[in-house]
Motif scaffolding. Structure first.
Motif, PDB file in Angstrom:
ATOM      1  N   ASP A 117       5.280  -0.164  13.842  1.00 40.72           N
ATOM      2  CA  ASP A 117       6.588  -0.058  13.199  1.00 40.72           C
ATOM      3  C   ASP A 117       7.214  -1.420  12.911  1.00 40.72           C
ATOM      4  N   GLU A 153       6.539  -4.302   7.872  1.00 35.50           N
ATOM      5  CA  GLU A 153       7.343  -3.839   6.738  1.00 35.50           C
ATOM      6  C   GLU A 153       6.497  -2.943   5.846  1.00 35.50           C
ATOM      7  N   TRP A 154       7.135  -1.974   5.163  1.00 41.09           N
ATOM      8  CA  TRP A 154       6.376  -0.912   4.477  1.00 41.09           C
ATOM      9  C   TRP A 154       5.449  -1.454   3.404  1.00 41.09           C
ATOM     10  N   LYS A 183       2.478   5.895   3.189  1.00 41.09           N
ATOM     11  CA  LYS A 183       3.879   6.168   3.460  1.00 41.09           C
ATOM     12  C   LYS A 183       4.190   5.668   4.871  1.00 41.09           C
ATOM     13  N   HIS A 184       4.687   4.446   4.918  1.00 44.95           N
ATOM     14  CA  HIS A 184       5.030   3.845   6.212  1.00 44.95           C
ATOM     15  C   HIS A 184       6.524   4.037   6.438  1.00 44.95           C
ATOM     16  N   TRP A 185       6.856   5.269   6.809  1.00 45.52           N
ATOM     17  CA  TRP A 185       8.247   5.681   6.970  1.00 45.52           C
ATOM     18  C   TRP A 185       8.517   6.082   8.416  1.00 45.52           C
ATOM     19  N   GLN A 186       9.809   6.106   8.740  1.00 50.69           N
ATOM     20  CA  GLN A 186      10.217   6.657  10.027  1.00 50.69           C
ATOM     21  C   GLN A 186      10.272   8.181   9.968  1.00 50.69           C
ATOM     22  N   THR A 187      10.395   8.731   8.743  1.00 46.03           N
ATOM     23  CA  THR A 187      10.459  10.178   8.557  1.00 46.03           C
ATOM     24  C   THR A 187       9.110  10.730   8.117  1.00 46.03           C
ATOM     25  N   ALA A 226       6.389  12.738   5.783  1.00 43.34           N
ATOM     26  CA  ALA A 226       6.153  12.942   4.357  1.00 43.34           C
ATOM     27  C   ALA A 226       6.238  14.437   4.058  1.00 43.34           C
ATOM     28  N   SER A 260       0.370   8.660   6.365  1.00 42.07           N
ATOM     29  CA  SER A 260       1.801   8.701   6.673  1.00 42.07           C
ATOM     30  C   SER A 260       1.994   8.395   8.147  1.00 42.07           C
ATOM     31  N   GLY A 284       4.653   8.284   9.716  1.00 40.89           N
ATOM     32  CA  GLY A 284       5.678   9.155  10.279  1.00 40.89           C
ATOM     33  C   GLY A 284       5.227  10.595  10.422  1.00 40.89           C
TER      34      GLY A 284
END
Length: 332
Positions: free
Chosen positions: A175, A178-179, A225-229, A231, A255, A257
């Protein structure tokens, strides 16, 4: 400074160390060759300080931390170690503002009292260096020279590869990446594993982030998709359409997330292209495979598709009016 000059100076130092009895004049010449190669000394100057009768091997002006400083050098050969009185005398030159700093170089080492005096007063103004210290210092200068001559893309490439190697052993720090950098990092990973790799520009990605080609010229599209949420269905639907239009052999959504339970929503039917889903554990597995490849503990696998898609989940057509996670079949 030139790397070749530093390498030549290091070789000269190694020759000195192998000799049992080296004249101090020869040691002094090599020390100045090192200082010149590193860009500090432009040439040997008068050794005697006009203000005193004290004699050093040389004095010169050097640019240190954006300041011009007057530096004195005293060199000793292999005959015995440097005593505390020598260090005190050098410190006295600095205290009287006759010099900004003094380097004492001794191939024969230093007495315990000399080291204690150097640590007690004017720390950093009187430096004691032996042959090993000089060699370490030269190697650092060579490394700096190598890095300074690298173009920005090469520096970035090194950094991304180092990050991928780090994530192989510390996936919990994923984490911190950066995305957009995660997309580039995975591009380096895929390239290191043997794929012909193209990372798209963020504004012109065409619905995917990385385009891969294996040794059989088969194309695979990867969306990161390098997200906290998680997909959701919109991501999956667009990616299914992109793969169908692009005619890829398979597609992979990574993903970190995870995926929402509603990923089938909006999908009328799945196309012929196999779509696979991978979470942060798959990203970590790819980094571990890259680590093995880089450290030569693993031989390149000709079955690149298996390496890419193994351990992922294959998206299959949901049953009517149902879109549950249980309808995801694990890829073999």
């Amino acid at each position: 400074m030139a790397k070749t000059d530093l390498l030549r100076a290091r070789d000269a130092l190694d020759v000195l160390v192998r000799k049992s009895d080296t004249p101090e004049s020869e040691v002094s010449a090599v020390v100045f060759e090192i200082l010149q190669a590193a860009g500090y000394a432009q040439g040997q100057q008068e050794a005697r300080l006009p203000e005193t009768s004290m004699r050093l091997d040389a004095t010169f002006e050097a640019r240190i931390e954006d300041k011009t400083e007057r530096v004195g050098v005293e060199v000793r050969g292999m005959r015995g170690n440097v005593n505390g009185q020598t260090v005190y005398r050098a410190q006295d030159l600095v205290r009287k503002d006759l010099l900004d700093r003094v380097l004492i170089v001794s191939l024969g080492g230093y007495s315990q009292l000399a080291r204690e005096r150097a640590e007690e007063g004017l720390l950093g103004k009187v430096d004691l260096l032996d042959a090993r210290d000089l060699r370490v210092w030269i190697n650092k200068r060579i490394a700096i020279e190598d890095e300074a001559n690298l173009p920005i893309p090469s520096i970035l490439k090194r950094a991304l590869r180092a990050m991928a190697l780090h994530l192989a052993t510390a996936p919990a720090e994923m984490d911190e990446v950066e995305w957009r950098m995660m997309e580039q990092l995975l591009g380096e990973v895929f390239e290191g594993l043997g794929f012909d790799t193209e990372v798209t520009q963020s504004a012109k990605d065409g619905g995917y982030d990385v385009r891969l080609k294996d040794r059989d010229a088969k194309v695979y599209l990867v969306e990161v998709k390098h997200w906290q949420t998680k997909a959701g269905s919109g991501v999956v639907k667009r990616f299914v359409e992109v793969n169908a239009k692009g005619g890829s052999a398979a597609g992979l959504i990574l993903s970190t997330g995870g995926f929402a339970d509603c990923i089938f929503e909006g999908l009328i039917e799945l196309q012929n292209t196999a779509i696979h889903l991978g979470d942060r554990s798959k990203v970590a597995a790819l980094c571990k495979a890259f680590y093995r490849a880089e450290t030569q503990l693993w031989q390149s696998d000709d079955d690149l598709p298996a390496l890419l898609l193994g351990g992922t989940t294959r998206l299959t057509e949901p049953p009517p009016k149902l879109a549950a996670p249980s309808d995801l079949a694990t890829a073999i």
